[in-house]
Enzyme design. Structure first.
Site, PDB file in Angstrom:
ATOM      1  N   LYS A  92       0.843  -1.206   0.000  1.00  0.00           N
ATOM      2  CA  LYS A  92       0.000   0.000   0.000  1.00  0.00           C
ATOM      3  C   LYS A  92       0.879   1.256   0.000  1.00  0.00           C
ATOM      4  CE  LYS A  92      -3.689  -2.724   1.947  1.00  0.00           C
ATOM      5  NZ  LYS A  92      -4.911  -2.814   2.739  1.00  0.00           N
ATOM      6  N   GLU A  97      -9.828  -0.638  -1.812  1.00  0.00           N
ATOM      7  CA  GLU A  97      -9.480   0.767  -1.531  1.00  0.00           C
ATOM      8  C   GLU A  97      -9.559   1.606  -2.805  1.00  0.00           C
ATOM      9  OE1 GLU A  97      -5.821  -0.078   0.548  1.00  0.00           O
ATOM     10  OE2 GLU A  97      -7.021  -0.987   2.152  1.00  0.00           O
ATOM     11  N   GLY A 114      -7.753  -4.776   6.920  1.00  0.00           N
ATOM     12  CA  GLY A 114      -7.169  -3.797   7.837  1.00  0.00           C
ATOM     13  C   GLY A 114      -7.939  -3.658   9.138  1.00  0.00           C
TER      14      GLY A 114
HETATM   15  P1  PGA Z   1      -4.798  -6.411   5.379  1.00  0.00           P
HETATM   16  O1  PGA Z   1      -5.012  -5.916   3.848  1.00  0.00           O
HETATM   17  O2  PGA Z   1      -4.021  -7.702   5.293  1.00  0.00           O
HETATM   18  O3  PGA Z   1      -4.051  -5.311   6.024  1.00  0.00           O
HETATM   19  O4  PGA Z   1      -6.177  -6.628   5.956  1.00  0.00           O
HETATM   20  C1  PGA Z   1      -5.280  -6.833   2.832  1.00  0.00           C
HETATM   21  C2  PGA Z   1      -5.419  -6.108   1.516  1.00  0.00           C
HETATM   22  O5  PGA Z   1      -5.904  -4.973   1.509  1.00  0.00           O
HETATM   23  O6  PGA Z   1      -5.038  -6.649   0.452  1.00  0.00           O
END
Ligand code: PGA
Length: 251
Positions: free
Chosen positions: A12, A98, A174
């Site tokens: 990210k 996202e 997340g």
């Molecule tokens: P996370 O994100 O493992 O932090 O939940 C997964 C993703 O957005 O691919």
């Protein structure tokens, strides 16, 4: 046919080039002996050249977190699939929740981005998944089917057979609220049956990753499910120890 596990780390908007290079270097060393799992990391666009160069001749591929629809031109702020391919990127994450929720990537835009990947020779990792209200309304299969139907329209069966699908329930991303292995496996099984509209080799070859709060301590339970072929990892992919533990759980 057994599908080779595929674990990808989505960094990210973390890790500027110097830190990204350091993380890649640590992963390269820690994972050098892994031969039974496909591995990729997805740094920010800015850090891609450093990470590609660090991971050259390693068993870790590089993914972008997004691609532009167009090849080139007056598209301020965009990076095309062709440009990514030219610097050594192998995969592209497309349709991450996202992007869908914060940047207006509609199903139609996601479909054009999948097409852009094939045009340029990148392997798409197509993200699908329902929100919490959709899950509470029992619509998880409906939502995934709609997202798949639009995103994959217009591809040949051979192309679809090379796509990686990441099932990422939005309520698990997340949040620390991981889907239970059975909850995840049920949707994966649904996705695989949805792929039954193509010739049989497609459903057999497409890898379906689970994503959403995957970490070292829950990876084995998820990855031991018959329909779960790997993971798309966010937060835990920023820790060498966690990411390595997830990959070891896939071996
Ligand atoms: P996370 O994100 O493992 O932090 O939940 C997964 C993703 O957005 O691919």
């Amino acid at each position: 046919m057994t599908r080779r596990p595929f674990i990808a780390g989505n960094w990210k908007m973390h890790k500027a080039p110097v830190e990204a290079d350091a993380l890649a270097e640590q992963l390269k060393r820690a994972l050098a002996d892994v031969t039974a799992v496909d591995i990729a990391v997805s740094p920010t666009f800015l850090a891609i050249p450093a990470v590609v160069s660090r991971l050259r001749h390693s068993n870790i591929g590089v993914a972008s977190q997004n691609v532009a629809v167009e090849t080139q031109g007056a598209y301020t702020g965009e990076v095309s699939a062709e440009m990514l391919k030219a610097v050594g990127v192998q995969y592209a994450i497309v349709g991450h929740s996202e992007r869908r929720q914060l940047y207006g990537d509609t199903d139609a835009v996601v479909a054009r981005k999948v097409q852009a990947c094939f045009r340029a020779g990148l392997s798409p990792i197509l993200c699908v998944g329902e929100t919490l209200p959709e899950r509470e309304a029992g619509q998880e299969e409906l939502v995934c089917a709609r997202q798949l139907e639009i995103a994959l329209a217009g591809l040949t069966a051979d192309q679809v057979g090379t796509v990686t699908i990441a099932y990422e329930p939005v309520w698990a991303i997340g949040t620390g609220k991981v889907a239970s292995p059975t909850q995840a496996n049920d949707v994966h099984a649904f996705i695989r049956s949805w792929l039954g509209r193509y010739p049989a080799f497609v459903a057999r070859s497409v890898r379906i990753q689970y994503g959403g709060s995957v970490k070292g301590s829950n990876a084995a339970g998820l990855l031991s499910q018959p329909e779960i072929d790997g993971a798309l990892v966010g937060g835990a992919a920023l820790s060498v120890e966690e990411f390595v533990a997830i990959i070891k759980a896939a071996v």
